[in-house]
Scaffold this active site. Structure first.
Site, mmCIF file in Angstrom:
data_model
loop_
_atom_site.group_PDB
_atom_site.id
_atom_site.type_symbol
_atom_site.label_atom_id
_atom_site.label_comp_id
_atom_site.label_asym_id
_atom_site.label_seq_id
_atom_site.Cartn_x
_atom_site.Cartn_y
_atom_site.Cartn_z
ATOM 1 N N ASP A 1 19.040 12.933 56.164
ATOM 2 C CA ASP A 1 19.203 11.715 57.006
ATOM 3 C C ASP A 1 18.087 12.004 57.896
ATOM 4 O O ASP A 1 18.353 11.543 59.093
ATOM 5 C CB ASP A 1 20.609 11.651 57.579
ATOM 6 C CG ASP A 1 21.653 11.235 56.377
ATOM 7 O OD1 ASP A 1 21.380 10.510 55.253
ATOM 8 O OD2 ASP A 1 22.863 11.845 56.604
ATOM 9 N N HIS B 1 21.975 4.484 54.645
ATOM 10 C CA HIS B 1 23.087 5.512 55.437
ATOM 11 C C HIS B 1 23.877 4.497 56.242
ATOM 12 O O HIS B 1 23.467 3.328 56.808
ATOM 13 C CB HIS B 1 22.450 6.349 56.235
ATOM 14 C CG HIS B 1 23.409 6.977 56.898
ATOM 15 N ND1 HIS B 1 24.092 8.376 56.137
ATOM 16 C CD2 HIS B 1 24.180 7.202 58.040
ATOM 17 C CE1 HIS B 1 24.786 8.869 56.929
ATOM 18 N NE2 HIS B 1 24.774 8.158 58.267
ATOM 19 N N ASN C 1 25.240 -1.153 45.722
ATOM 20 C CA ASN C 1 23.977 -1.216 46.218
ATOM 21 C C ASN C 1 22.898 -1.215 45.181
ATOM 22 O O ASN C 1 21.998 -2.068 45.101
ATOM 23 C CB ASN C 1 23.387 0.130 47.032
ATOM 24 C CG ASN C 1 23.963 -0.283 48.590
ATOM 25 O OD1 ASN C 1 23.637 -1.141 49.332
ATOM 26 N ND2 ASN C 1 24.874 0.522 49.052
ATOM 27 N N GLY D 1 27.851 2.359 43.160
ATOM 28 C CA GLY D 1 26.780 1.599 42.783
ATOM 29 C C GLY D 1 26.447 0.092 43.118
ATOM 30 O O GLY D 1 25.818 -0.496 42.610
ATOM 31 N N LYS E 1 23.227 14.110 46.597
ATOM 32 C CA LYS E 1 22.497 15.392 46.406
ATOM 33 C C LYS E 1 21.046 15.496 47.243
ATOM 34 O O LYS E 1 20.506 14.367 47.389
ATOM 35 C CB LYS E 1 22.349 15.728 45.048
ATOM 36 C CG LYS E 1 23.609 15.964 44.187
ATOM 37 C CD LYS E 1 24.222 17.291 44.412
ATOM 38 C CE LYS E 1 25.337 17.545 43.715
ATOM 39 N NZ LYS E 1 25.726 18.920 43.750
ATOM 40 N N LEU E 2 20.611 16.567 47.479
ATOM 41 C CA LEU E 2 19.322 16.542 47.918
ATOM 42 C C LEU E 2 18.269 16.392 46.660
ATOM 43 O O LEU E 2 18.523 17.011 45.805
ATOM 44 C CB LEU E 2 18.958 17.730 48.946
ATOM 45 C CG LEU E 2 19.251 17.844 50.140
ATOM 46 C CD1 LEU E 2 18.823 19.233 50.736
ATOM 47 C CD2 LEU E 2 18.529 16.863 50.907
ATOM 48 N N ASN F 1 16.349 6.208 51.524
ATOM 49 C CA ASN F 1 17.824 6.125 51.584
ATOM 50 C C ASN F 1 18.500 4.975 52.442
ATOM 51 O O ASN F 1 18.083 4.643 53.365
ATOM 52 C CB ASN F 1 18.043 7.617 51.983
ATOM 53 C CG ASN F 1 19.704 8.008 51.885
ATOM 54 O OD1 ASN F 1 20.362 7.771 51.015
ATOM 55 N ND2 ASN F 1 20.298 8.306 52.981
HETATM 56 C C1 GRF Z 1 26.932 3.170 50.861
HETATM 57 O O1 GRF Z 1 27.699 3.176 51.714
HETATM 58 C C2 GRF Z 1 25.669 3.905 51.069
HETATM 59 O O2 GRF Z 1 25.428 3.605 52.625
HETATM 60 C C3 GRF Z 1 26.134 5.241 51.220
HETATM 61 O O3 GRF Z 1 26.903 5.378 50.016
HETATM 62 C C4 GRF Z 1 27.499 4.191 49.747
HETATM 63 C C5 GRF Z 1 27.100 4.067 48.412
HETATM 64 O O4 GRF Z 1 28.130 2.849 47.953
HETATM 65 N N1 GRF Z 1 25.053 6.139 51.065
HETATM 66 P P1 GRF Z 1 27.608 2.262 46.453
HETATM 67 O O5 GRF Z 1 27.809 3.341 45.420
HETATM 68 O O6 GRF Z 1 26.113 1.747 46.680
HETATM 69 O O7 GRF Z 1 28.796 1.097 46.181
#
Ligand code: GRF
Length: 202
Positions: free
Chosen positions: A154, A113, A18, A16, A95-96, A111
């Site tokens: 994606d 990526h 992000n 987490g 998950k979807l 999302n």
């Molecule tokens: C990130 O690299 C994101 O792009 C990918 O999964 C990772 C999640 O990292 N989808 P975090 O849980 O936000 O640290």
């Protein structure tokens, strides 16, 4: 005065970081929104702890806990409704989403990526798998993609990308950390632009 900021649900399966960058951005005024709910398919995801620390409501969404996928989806939708959610940000969610949720929130689900889609995306392309594939392909650059979510992994419209160089001595870990730094910068900004209606959505 009532809080009129749009309400976002963030979905996580892992650390987490992000999510944390989004929480920090709402506090710093970079992202004018309220993170009103954090959803995870994994009770142990550290992202849930981050949500707790920030005083954000949490929902553990395990499809298998319900009698049918339809019931599971209904329970999730109820949570989103009860929290007045308008946008969904997937942040390391593996998950979807149920098709009904994708339909209800069309063009309002994003999302992130950790590569330059459409390359290195699709089912199974997550976490270290992505960075290993980028290195194995001998790419000179990688990066971050933020896209709208549809029914396919994606696949939705790309909103923004940032490139990072791939260095000769890179390991999946060093590349991941270079990409992740950019993820933390980009995601709050893209959400803010989406909320402001600054993308022309197909
Ligand atoms: C990130 O690299 C994101 O792009 C990918 O999964 C990772 C999640 O990292 N989808 P975090 O849980 O936000 O640290």
């Amino acid at each position: 005065m009532a809080d009129s900021r749009p309400r976002i649900a963030v979905f996580v399966s892992g650390g987490g970081s992000n999510l944390q960058s989004l929480i920090d951005a709402t506090r710093a005024g970079v992202l004018h929104a309220e993170i009103a709910l954090v959803v995870s398919n994994l009770r142990k995801a550290y992202g849930l702890q981050r949500a707790k620390d920030a005083g954000i409501d949490r929902f553990v969404y395990k499809v298998k806990k319900y009698a049918s996928p339809e019931e599971a989806s209904a329970a999730l939708q109820e949570q989103l409704r009860e929290h007045g959610i308008e946008y969904i940000a997937l942040a390391g969610y593996l998950k979807l989403l149920p098709a009904e949720v994708v339909a209800t929130f069309r063009n309002k689900i994003t999302n992130i990526h950790p590569a330059l889609l459409p390359k290195f995306g699709g089912k199974g392309m997550y976490g270290h798998h992505v960075h290993e594939a980028v290195l194995a392909a001998g790419e000179k650059e990688s990066g971050v993609t933020i896209h709208l979510v549809d029914e396919i992994y994606d696949n939705g419209q790309i909103l923004d990308q940032v490139k990072v160089p791939v260095e000769a001595e890179d390991t999946p870990e060093s590349l991941a950390s270079r990409v992740l730094k950019q993820e933390h910068r980009l995601y709050p900004r893209v959400l803010q632009k989406l909320i402001k209606g600054e993308y022309s959505v197909d």
